[in-house]
Design a protein around this motif. Sequence first.
Motif, short mmCIF file in Angstrom:
data_model
loop_
_atom_site.label_atom_id
_atom_site.label_comp_id
_atom_site.label_asym_id
_atom_site.label_seq_id
_atom_site.Cartn_x
_atom_site.Cartn_y
_atom_site.Cartn_z
N PHE A 174 -2.06 4.36 -2.67
CA PHE A 174 -1.54 3.60 -3.80
C PHE A 174 -2.37 3.94 -5.04
O PHE A 174 -3.59 4.12 -4.93
CB PHE A 174 -1.67 2.09 -3.48
N PRO A 175 -1.77 4.11 -6.22
CA PRO A 175 -0.42 3.68 -6.58
C PRO A 175 0.67 4.74 -6.46
O PRO A 175 1.84 4.44 -6.69
CB PRO A 175 -0.59 3.27 -8.04
N ARG A 206 0.46 -2.52 -2.53
CA ARG A 206 -0.76 -2.65 -3.33
C ARG A 206 -1.88 -3.26 -2.49
O ARG A 206 -1.77 -4.38 -1.99
CB ARG A 206 -0.49 -3.55 -4.54
N PRO A 262 2.60 -5.68 -10.32
CA PRO A 262 1.44 -6.31 -9.68
C PRO A 262 1.72 -6.77 -8.26
O PRO A 262 0.80 -6.86 -7.45
CB PRO A 262 1.14 -7.50 -10.60
N ASP A 263 2.98 -7.08 -7.96
CA ASP A 263 3.32 -7.59 -6.63
C ASP A 263 3.90 -6.52 -5.71
O ASP A 263 4.58 -6.82 -4.74
CB ASP A 263 4.29 -8.76 -6.74
N HIS A 264 3.62 -5.25 -6.01
CA HIS A 264 4.13 -4.17 -5.16
C HIS A 264 3.64 -4.38 -3.73
O HIS A 264 2.44 -4.63 -3.51
CB HIS A 264 3.66 -2.82 -5.69
N ARG A 290 -5.24 -5.23 -1.45
CA ARG A 290 -5.82 -6.45 -2.02
C ARG A 290 -7.00 -6.15 -2.94
O ARG A 290 -7.25 -6.88 -3.89
CB ARG A 290 -6.26 -7.39 -0.91
N PRO A 334 -6.98 -1.39 -11.02
CA PRO A 334 -6.39 -0.38 -11.90
C PRO A 334 -7.46 0.33 -12.73
O PRO A 334 -8.55 -0.22 -12.96
CB PRO A 334 -5.45 -1.21 -12.80
N TYR A 352 -7.36 -3.43 -4.76
CA TYR A 352 -7.03 -2.39 -5.72
C TYR A 352 -7.42 -2.80 -7.14
O TYR A 352 -7.12 -3.91 -7.58
CB TYR A 352 -5.54 -2.07 -5.67
N ARG A 374 3.26 0.51 -11.67
CA ARG A 374 3.64 -0.26 -10.49
C ARG A 374 3.55 -1.75 -10.81
O ARG A 374 2.62 -2.18 -11.52
CB ARG A 374 2.71 0.05 -9.32
#
Length: 209
Positions: free
Chosen positions: A38-39, A155, A150-152, A157, A161, A159, A148
């Motif tokens: 991810f992402p 994702r 925020p609620d992907h 926990r 950005p 992560y 992406r």
Amino acid sequence: MSDRVSPSPITIETYTGAALAPFLGDLARLRITVFRAFPYLYEGDEAYERGYLETYVKTPHAAVILARAGGRVIGAATCLPLAAESANVQAPFRARGLAPERFFYFGESVLLADYRGQGIGVAFFTAREAHARAVSNADFATFCAVQRPPDHPARPRDYVPLDSFWRKRGFTPRPDLSCVMRWREVGATEESEHRLGFWVKSLTGAALP
């Protein structure tokens, strides 16, 4: 007496043209490994990656910054004139009357997880900016990053950005500039579209457009 092996020193060097050719396989595998997480969630293919990376061998003024530990490629960052990039990457700039010739495009910056937090990412940006200034009259550096929500569901926990890191390098997000790229995500059978937003930094002191 300790038999502990000292870690290999890390070297960071800029490669251009044919000098890149011996590293294409390593670079292809590195991109596949890093972008699988991810992402990007990218399901890579080594043959495609090699073809993509040939662009940096053949394009004038393109460069790849390689980080190696004991000869092993552990990270890389790419750059080339925006005018040499694909039409879809240039399109948002042209649509707003921004000449691609004024921009130097920073492609991927990929680094194996075990080597993060050691200043290599900062060195990648520094080296690319130095290269852009040395080979072009570009006023600005730019790159794009996948967007992406925020609620992907994929994702992690923990992560974090990279926005803060990019801002510290002097880059500013440009919500008015974005492009679409297609790739196959991990677990998917077909390619899908993904939107990427651009960040921009002045290389010459010129005001951001």
